[in-house]
Design a protein around this motif. Structure first.
Motif, PDB file in Angstrom:
ATOM      1  N   LEU A 128      -0.909   7.563   4.056  1.00  8.60           N
ATOM      2  CA  LEU A 128      -1.734   6.490   4.575  1.00  8.60           C
ATOM      3  C   LEU A 128      -1.805   6.570   6.099  1.00  8.60           C
ATOM      4  CD1 LEU A 128      -0.514   3.439   2.454  1.00  8.60           C
ATOM      5  CD2 LEU A 128      -2.601   4.773   2.157  1.00  8.60           C
ATOM      6  N   ALA A 134       0.484   5.734  -0.588  1.00 12.82           N
ATOM      7  CA  ALA A 134      -0.422   6.863  -0.711  1.00 12.82           C
ATOM      8  C   ALA A 134      -0.637   7.197  -2.184  1.00 12.82           C
ATOM      9  CB  ALA A 134       0.147   8.069   0.021  1.00 12.82           C
ATOM     10  N   ARG A 144      -4.660   0.130  -1.294  1.00 14.74           N
ATOM     11  CA  ARG A 144      -4.998   1.151  -0.287  1.00 14.74           C
ATOM     12  C   ARG A 144      -6.297   0.790   0.431  1.00 14.74           C
ATOM     13  NH1 ARG A 144      -2.656   4.567  -4.179  1.00 14.74           N
ATOM     14  NH2 ARG A 144      -4.624   4.885  -5.280  1.00 14.74           N
ATOM     15  N   SER A 153      -4.866   1.106  -5.920  1.00 11.33           N
ATOM     16  CA  SER A 153      -6.070   1.588  -5.244  1.00 11.33           C
ATOM     17  C   SER A 153      -6.713   0.476  -4.419  1.00 11.33           C
ATOM     18  CB  SER A 153      -7.072   2.157  -6.259  1.00 11.33           C
ATOM     19  OG  SER A 153      -7.567   1.140  -7.114  1.00 11.33           O
ATOM     20  N   PRO A 161       0.825  -1.212   0.000  1.00 11.86           N
ATOM     21  CA  PRO A 161       0.000   0.000   0.000  1.00 11.86           C
ATOM     22  C   PRO A 161       0.859   1.262   0.000  1.00 11.86           C
ATOM     23  CG  PRO A 161      -0.721  -1.565   1.687  1.00 11.86           C
ATOM     24  CD  PRO A 161       0.605  -2.039   1.191  1.00 11.86           C
ATOM     25  N   HIS A 213      -5.517  -1.791   2.899  1.00  8.64           N
ATOM     26  CA  HIS A 213      -4.806  -1.200   4.038  1.00  8.64           C
ATOM     27  C   HIS A 213      -5.790  -0.639   5.058  1.00  8.64           C
ATOM     28  CE1 HIS A 213      -1.880   1.196   6.294  1.00  8.64           C
ATOM     29  NE2 HIS A 213      -2.714   2.211   6.159  1.00  8.64           N
TER      30      HIS A 213
END
Length: 427
Positions: free
Chosen positions: A103, A96, A381, A378, A94, A384
């Motif tokens: 994150l 940002a 993320r 994406s 993950p 995450h």
């Protein structure tokens, strides 16, 4: 029989257990005007829990911030717990978004650092009396509800009255037992061992987790240059593993894909662990009683949720009951608010964890989400957020997220079957 409001109380709240959940609850309640007795059975103010993932999920960061502990943790060398996860489809890493915020994170920090820090913070909070060497031996009950505790102390037996008794005394909670709150247990088909190492660099300085289906492992960098390495194999491997614990542990780590170079590191602790660690859940309230942390819900250690949930449940309790604990409201109604919030926030996570604790390969939905997360930033993320317990299962597996993961995998299969790999067509 006198009404509870007319009974003399030594404190508003008595908390059994001055570890993460208990100390956090004491601080947050006292700041709201509650008089708190914080009991700890151990006499050493520096006592700490050794068998732990030593990690705080990002979902706990707001609690750390409210407690005022973030600067102290940073000063103590706590490591922001950015992570990467190995799967059969590759690494999930993950990051940002290019134009987005960083994150969410919290910290990896050894309990030998964290526990004394939060306990001393509680002891310095006006309204909190930290009573070391006090072990709860029973509950005081009046009119069908708990109204205090009996405890053994260095000076002998004592009785402490309070409107509310809080069990923050771990998975084998004495408060829960004395209050007659049963636990629902879920078998954990993995066992686990861990050790601490120095001079063990990890790729990017990040936390690493290996999903080996069904075996698991992780390596978390911590404060003072120490890395915690844990292995969680299927229990079928336990007899052979135990024949040579050190050799089996090291061989397991050496075999990890892109694993840490453990042979060049210095092991600074024994290899310790547990061969049976069931998950369990309890109703978090009873008349005059609330349970927080592991006393209410014990998660699977492979997910590293225990420390974060301890802090979060302490915050939920303080927000729900503080006025009533001082006699300015209906305590039973406040406890119901806490119980609903605890159930709403954690029940789904615990359900999925209990299912995965069966030591099975990924199910179809997990294969979909993990494979897509290894292929798309994406989706990584989004995973995450779930792994950090910032979103629950329903948001993690919402139709948009599942459709996105499906599209990622369809594109991946299409790219894998390039024209060069297609069979020749007839003339």
């Amino acid at each position: 029989m006198p009404r509870p409001e007319s009974v003399r109380h030594d404190y508003d709240v008595v908390i059994s257990g001055a570890s993460l959940a208990g100390s956090a609850a004491a601080i947050l309640l006292a700041r709201r005007g509650v008089r708190v007795a914080l009991l700890e059975r151990r006499s050493d103010p520096g006592a700490y829990k050794a068998l732990c993932t030593h990690s705080l999920q990002a979902s706990a960061y707001p609690v750390l911030d409210e407690l005022g502990l973030v600067p102290a943790l940073e000063k103590a060398g706590a490591v922001r717990n950015e992570a990467r996860w190995y799967t059969r489809w590759g690494w999930i890493e993950p990051r940002a978004a290019p134009a987005g915020p960083e994150l969410p994170y919290a910290y990896n920090v050894r309990r030998s650092t964290l526990d004394p820090l939060i306990r001393s913070h509680a002891a310095e909070t006006p309204g909190v009396d930290l009573l070391l060497g006090h072990q709860v031996t029973g509950l005081v009950r009046e009119a069908g509800r708990t109204s205090g505790v009996r405890a053994s102390t260095p000076q002998g037996e004592c009785e402490i009255r309070a409107r509310l008794v809080v069990g923050a005394d771990g998975k084998d909670s004495a408060v829960a037992k004395f209050a007659g709150v049963p636990a629902r247990q879920y078998e954990n088909a993995r066992f686990g061992y861990l050790a601490h190492f120095r001079e063990l660099p990890l790729h990017g300085g990040l936390s690493h987790t290996w999903f080996l289906e069904p075996d698991m492992a992780y390596a978390f960098p911590n404060d003072d240059g120490v890395t915690v390495v844990a292995v969680l194999p299927d229990r079928k491997r336990l007899p052979a593993f135990r024949e040579d614990l050190e050799g089996s542990f090291l061989a397991f780590v050496r075999a990890l894909p892109e694993g840490p170079l453990i042979d060049s590191a210095e092991r600074i602790t024994k290899i310790t662990g547990t061969v049976r660690y069931p998950l369990h859940s309890r109703k978090p309230t009873a008349p005059g009683v609330a349970l927080i942390g592991d006393a209410a819900l014990t998660g699977d250690p492979l997910w590293g949720v225990g420390c974060g949930w301890a802090l979060q449940s302490a915050q939920w309790l303080a927000e729900s009951v503080a006025p009533a604990a001082t006699g300015q409201g209906d305590l039973d109604s406040s406890l119901r608010v806490y119980a609903r919030r605890h159930r709403r926030r954690l029940r789904g996570h615990q359900y999925l964890a209990a299912d995965f604790a069966k030591s099975r390969p990924f199910n179809p939905m997990e294969r979909l989400m993990f494979s897509a997360a290894a292929r798309d930033e994406s989706v990584a993320r989004h995973m995450h957020l779930f792994a950090s317990r910032l979103i629950g299962p329903l948001r993690f597996l919402n139709p948009v997220a599942v459709a996105k993961a499906s599209a990622v995998n369809i594109r991946h299969r299409g790219a894998a079957v390039s024209p060069a790999h297609l069979p020749p067509t007839g003339s």
